[in-house]
Design an enzyme around this catalytic site. Sequence first.
Site, short mmCIF file in Angstrom:
data_model
loop_
_atom_site.label_atom_id
_atom_site.label_comp_id
_atom_site.label_asym_id
_atom_site.label_seq_id
_atom_site.Cartn_x
_atom_site.Cartn_y
_atom_site.Cartn_z
N LEU A 154 7.35 -1.19 -8.16
CA LEU A 154 7.66 -0.46 -6.93
C LEU A 154 7.04 -1.22 -5.75
CD1 LEU A 154 7.12 3.15 -8.27
CD2 LEU A 154 9.30 2.15 -7.55
N HIS A 155 7.63 -2.36 -5.46
CA HIS A 155 7.04 -3.27 -4.47
C HIS A 155 6.92 -2.63 -3.08
CE1 HIS A 155 7.45 -6.62 -7.28
NE2 HIS A 155 8.74 -6.34 -7.41
N ASP A 156 8.07 -2.31 -2.49
CA ASP A 156 8.12 -1.98 -1.06
C ASP A 156 7.39 -0.70 -0.68
OD1 ASP A 156 9.52 -4.30 -0.75
OD2 ASP A 156 11.47 -3.36 -0.49
N THR B 128 1.62 -5.27 -5.95
CA THR B 128 2.78 -4.40 -6.15
C THR B 128 3.23 -4.32 -7.60
OG1 THR B 128 4.37 -6.17 -5.67
CG2 THR B 128 3.57 -4.87 -3.81
#
Length: 305
Positions: free
Chosen positions: A233-235, A188
Site C-alpha cells: 500500500l505505497h501511496d 511502503t
Amino acid sequence: MALNVVVDCDPGHDDAIALMVAHRFANVVGISTVCGNAPLADTSRNALALAELAGWDTPVHSGAAGPLAGEPVHAPHVHGETGLGGAGLPAPKTELASTDAVGFLLDASKRIGDLWVVAVGPLTNVALAIEKDAAFAERVAGISIMGGSATAGNVTRTAEFNVYADPEAAAVVFGSGARLKMCGLNLTTQIQSEDGLIPRLAGQGPVPDLVARLFAFIHDRMQELVGERRAALHDPCAVLALTHPHLIRMEPRAVDVELAGHWTRGMTVVDQRTLRRQDPPNAEVAYGIDVGAALEVVLDGVLGC
C-alpha cells in the site's frame, strides 16, 4: 485546524486508496493528475470517476503528459492498461476543472495557508510549478512524497517507479528547499494488502466494493509477478505521514537523485551514514511504520467514503 492538501497523483490502485484516506482525514482542496502508472488521459479519467463514485466535489486538474526529459514510462503489467484494472468504473460525467495542474498548484499555494502537496506519482507537475515560480517551494507547508527508496528499487535494482519515471523532476523537487517527507519503498513495502481484507470491504458500499475489486485485481497481478497474493500500500503512506504522523518513524537525511548512472539512474541516494555525516538534510525519510494501526486507518478511510 483542518489539514489542507492537494493530491498530485496518477491513479493507479494505491493512488485510489490514498485519495480515499486523504478525503477521510484531510481537507482535499484539489486533485492534480500526471502521466505515470498510465497515460494522462487515463489517470485523469480515473480521478474523475473515483470522485464521482465517492461523491467528492473536489476539482480535478490534469497536468503533465510526459516527463521533463525522455519518453513516458507506464506500469500496465501492474495496474492494467488504463491504470485501474478491475475497477469496472463507468465513464465519468463530470469534466476536468482545468488542464493546467501547474497553474492550479501555484494558485492554490497563494490562496490557501498551510497547504501540503501529497505527491504520489511522478513529480513532473510539482517540478514544473517550482521551475515556474521558485517561491512555490517556500509557500507550501511541504511536500509529502511517495517515491524513491532508502534501499532497493522496483523498476531497476536501485530506482523506484515514481522517481524513475521522471528523475529530472525528482531532482528539482529534492533540490528545491521545500520541506519534504519521503515515503520510499523501504517503508511502503512494510504495509501490504492481502486477500483476507476483501471480505471486510465487499458489500459495504460502492467505494469499499470498488476497493475489494481493486485488491482482487492487484493480488492476481502480484501472484503472476512475484508469486504472492499481496500488494504494498505505497501511496497511502504519504497521506498517513501527514494525517497520522505518529504511526511513521522518520529521520532527517540528505537525499539526491542520480541522473547519469548507467545502473543507477533514478536512484534516490540517501545519506545513511551514522558517523561523519556532513551533508545537511533536505528531507525527512521514513523508515518504520506501525503496520497494524496504519492498516486500520486505511480501512477506516475506505469504509468512511
